[in-house]
Design a protein around this motif. Structure first.
Motif, PDB file in Angstrom:
ATOM      1  N   LYS A  58      19.411  -4.677  -0.822  1.00  0.00           N
ATOM      2  CA  LYS A  58      18.410  -3.645  -0.049  1.00  0.00           C
ATOM      3  C   LYS A  58      17.353  -4.340   0.910  1.00  0.00           C
ATOM      4  N   GLY A  59      17.217  -3.656   2.181  1.00  0.00           N
ATOM      5  CA  GLY A  59      16.120  -4.182   2.953  1.00  0.00           C
ATOM      6  C   GLY A  59      14.573  -3.589   2.422  1.00  0.00           C
ATOM      7  N   ARG A  60      13.792  -4.426   2.322  1.00  0.00           N
ATOM      8  CA  ARG A  60      12.432  -4.028   1.574  1.00  0.00           C
ATOM      9  C   ARG A  60      11.347  -4.350   2.684  1.00  0.00           C
ATOM     10  N   VAL A  61      10.263  -3.470   2.782  1.00  0.00           N
ATOM     11  CA  VAL A  61       9.169  -3.699   3.484  1.00  0.00           C
ATOM     12  C   VAL A  61       8.052  -3.174   2.654  1.00  0.00           C
ATOM     13  N   GLY A  62       7.201  -3.967   2.484  1.00  0.00           N
ATOM     14  CA  GLY A  62       5.871  -3.416   1.693  1.00  0.00           C
ATOM     15  C   GLY A  62       4.505  -4.275   2.260  1.00  0.00           C
ATOM     16  N   TYR A  63       3.560  -3.776   1.562  1.00  0.00           N
ATOM     17  CA  TYR A  63       2.159  -4.403   1.724  1.00  0.00           C
ATOM     18  C   TYR A  63       1.599  -4.498   0.544  1.00  0.00           C
ATOM     19  N   ASN A  64       0.852  -5.906   0.036  1.00  0.00           N
ATOM     20  CA  ASN A  64       0.646  -6.001  -1.252  1.00  0.00           C
ATOM     21  C   ASN A  64      -0.954  -6.170  -1.279  1.00  0.00           C
ATOM     22  N   THR A  65      -1.631  -5.249  -1.284  1.00  0.00           N
ATOM     23  CA  THR A  65      -3.234  -5.222  -1.569  1.00  0.00           C
ATOM     24  C   THR A  65      -3.362  -4.098  -2.576  1.00  0.00           C
ATOM     25  N   PRO A  66      -4.395  -4.135  -3.401  1.00  0.00           N
ATOM     26  CA  PRO A  66      -4.503  -3.112  -4.394  1.00  0.00           C
ATOM     27  C   PRO A  66      -4.906  -1.977  -3.686  1.00  0.00           C
ATOM     28  N   TYR A  67      -5.096  -1.639  -2.689  1.00  0.00           N
ATOM     29  CA  TYR A  67      -5.136  -0.381  -1.914  1.00  0.00           C
ATOM     30  C   TYR A  67      -4.477   0.176  -1.005  1.00  0.00           C
ATOM     31  N   ALA A  68      -3.044  -0.500  -0.936  1.00  0.00           N
ATOM     32  CA  ALA A  68      -2.157  -0.176   0.246  1.00  0.00           C
ATOM     33  C   ALA A  68      -1.603   1.161  -0.166  1.00  0.00           C
ATOM     34  N   LEU A  69      -1.454   1.518  -1.120  1.00  0.00           N
ATOM     35  CA  LEU A  69      -0.653   2.784  -1.646  1.00  0.00           C
ATOM     36  C   LEU A  69      -1.698   3.794  -1.152  1.00  0.00           C
ATOM     37  N   ARG A  70      -3.020   3.980  -1.751  1.00  0.00           N
ATOM     38  CA  ARG A  70      -3.902   4.879  -1.228  1.00  0.00           C
ATOM     39  C   ARG A  70      -4.009   4.865   0.340  1.00  0.00           C
ATOM     40  N   GLN A  71      -4.089   3.848   1.027  1.00  0.00           N
ATOM     41  CA  GLN A  71      -4.169   3.840   2.417  1.00  0.00           C
ATOM     42  C   GLN A  71      -3.011   4.557   3.013  1.00  0.00           C
ATOM     43  N   HIS A  72      -1.876   4.270   2.503  1.00  0.00           N
ATOM     44  CA  HIS A  72      -0.628   5.001   2.941  1.00  0.00           C
ATOM     45  C   HIS A  72      -0.580   6.502   2.691  1.00  0.00           C
ATOM     46  N   GLU A  73      -0.969   6.715   1.542  1.00  0.00           N
ATOM     47  CA  GLU A  73      -0.899   8.157   1.081  1.00  0.00           C
ATOM     48  C   GLU A  73      -2.063   9.231   1.395  1.00  0.00           C
ATOM     49  N   ASP A  74      -3.254   8.645   1.443  1.00  0.00           N
ATOM     50  CA  ASP A  74      -4.395   9.537   1.500  1.00  0.00           C
ATOM     51  C   ASP A  74      -4.686  10.038   2.807  1.00  0.00           C
ATOM     52  N   LEU A  75      -4.112  11.199   3.193  1.00  0.00           N
ATOM     53  CA  LEU A  75      -4.372  11.654   4.585  1.00  0.00           C
ATOM     54  C   LEU A  75      -5.620  12.191   4.914  1.00  0.00           C
ATOM     55  N   THR A  76      -6.617  12.062   4.098  1.00  0.00           N
ATOM     56  CA  THR A  76      -8.011  12.470   4.202  1.00  0.00           C
ATOM     57  C   THR A  76      -8.819  11.232   4.937  1.00  0.00           C
ATOM     58  N   LEU A  77      -8.243  10.179   4.710  1.00  0.00           N
ATOM     59  CA  LEU A  77      -9.288   8.753   5.266  1.00  0.00           C
ATOM     60  C   LEU A  77      -8.891   8.870   6.560  1.00  0.00           C
ATOM     61  N   ARG A  78      -9.782   8.385   7.239  1.00  0.00           N
ATOM     62  CA  ARG A  78      -9.758   8.439   8.958  1.00  0.00           C
ATOM     63  C   ARG A  78      -9.835   6.860   9.234  1.00  0.00           C
ATOM     64  N   HIS A  79      -8.994   6.621  10.114  1.00  0.00           N
ATOM     65  CA  HIS A  79      -8.738   5.213  10.776  1.00  0.00           C
ATOM     66  C   HIS A  79      -8.784   5.177  12.278  1.00  0.00           C
ATOM     67  N   PRO A  80      -9.518   4.535  12.844  1.00  0.00           N
ATOM     68  CA  PRO A  80      -9.902   4.257  14.284  1.00  0.00           C
ATOM     69  C   PRO A  80      -8.564   3.599  14.976  1.00  0.00           C
ATOM     70  N   ASN A  81      -8.533   3.620  16.173  1.00  0.00           N
ATOM     71  CA  ASN A  81      -7.622   2.857  17.201  1.00  0.00           C
ATOM     72  C   ASN A  81      -6.158   3.424  16.884  1.00  0.00           C
ATOM     73  N   GLY A  82      -5.846   4.600  16.560  1.00  0.00           N
ATOM     74  CA  GLY A  82      -4.523   4.896  16.467  1.00  0.00           C
ATOM     75  C   GLY A  82      -3.712   4.647  15.130  1.00  0.00           C
ATOM     76  N   ARG A  83      -4.880   4.050  14.336  1.00  0.00           N
ATOM     77  CA  ARG A  83      -4.233   3.431  12.979  1.00  0.00           C
ATOM     78  C   ARG A  83      -4.049   4.749  12.101  1.00  0.00           C
ATOM     79  N   THR A  84      -3.359   4.689  11.172  1.00  0.00           N
ATOM     80  CA  THR A  84      -2.955   6.061  10.340  1.00  0.00           C
ATOM     81  C   THR A  84      -2.355   5.874   8.865  1.00  0.00           C
ATOM     82  N   ALA A  85      -2.635   6.788   7.976  1.00  0.00           N
ATOM     83  CA  ALA A  85      -1.830   6.775   6.778  1.00  0.00           C
ATOM     84  C   ALA A  85      -0.418   7.038   7.250  1.00  0.00           C
ATOM     85  N   LYS A  86       0.426   6.777   5.950  1.00  0.00           N
ATOM     86  CA  LYS A  86       1.872   6.932   6.479  1.00  0.00           C
ATOM     87  C   LYS A  86       2.541   5.911   7.432  1.00  0.00           C
ATOM     88  N   TYR A  87       1.751   4.728   7.294  1.00  0.00           N
ATOM     89  CA  TYR A  87       2.188   3.623   8.338  1.00  0.00           C
ATOM     90  C   TYR A  87       3.384   3.141   8.067  1.00  0.00           C
TER      91      TYR A  87
END
Length: 113
Positions: A58-87
């Motif tokens: 299986k091909g796998r892509v992931g990020y390994n920080t303690p906050y990676a999951l929250r940054q991906h899933e929390d749609l209430t967080l705001r990110h500048p410059n076109g950066r986004t949750a669900k990345y």
């Protein structure tokens, strides 16, 4: 006119598996690059933790920080410059057919060698 044919199914399967692993890795690298264009950046730690690999077929892509999951899933967080949750999810949904084509092309290349 007569001819004979010998089927080498195991050899063909082995070559196809090598092509599949190559293709999965190539597709994972493309997904990681697309994801890195969207991943939230404050210091770059999250983006720098991104990996692409093939494991257990299986091909796998992931990020390994303690906050990676929250940054991906929390749609209430705001990110500048076109950066986004669900990345990861967004580019996977957008480029899914192309990623499959990358993997398929690698199998075809191996089988034609």
């Amino acid at each position: 006119m007569a001819f004979s044919m010998r089927w080498e199914g195991r050899a063909v399967s082995a070559v196809a598996r090598v092509g599949l692993e190559e293709g999965l890795f190539q597709a994972a690298e493309v997904l990681l690059a697309q994801s890195n264009a969207l991943v939230p950046i404050e210091e770059g730690t999250l983006q720098n933790s991104g990996t692409a690999e093939v494991r257990d077929g299986k091909g796998r892509v992931g990020y390994n920080t303690p906050y990676a999951l929250r940054q991906h899933e929390d749609l209430t967080l705001r990110h500048p410059n076109g950066r986004t949750a669900k990345y990861l999810e967004k580019p996977l949904n957008q480029f899914g057919p192309q990623l499959e084509a990358i993997a398929g092309a690698a199998i075809t290349r191996r089988l034609r060698q």
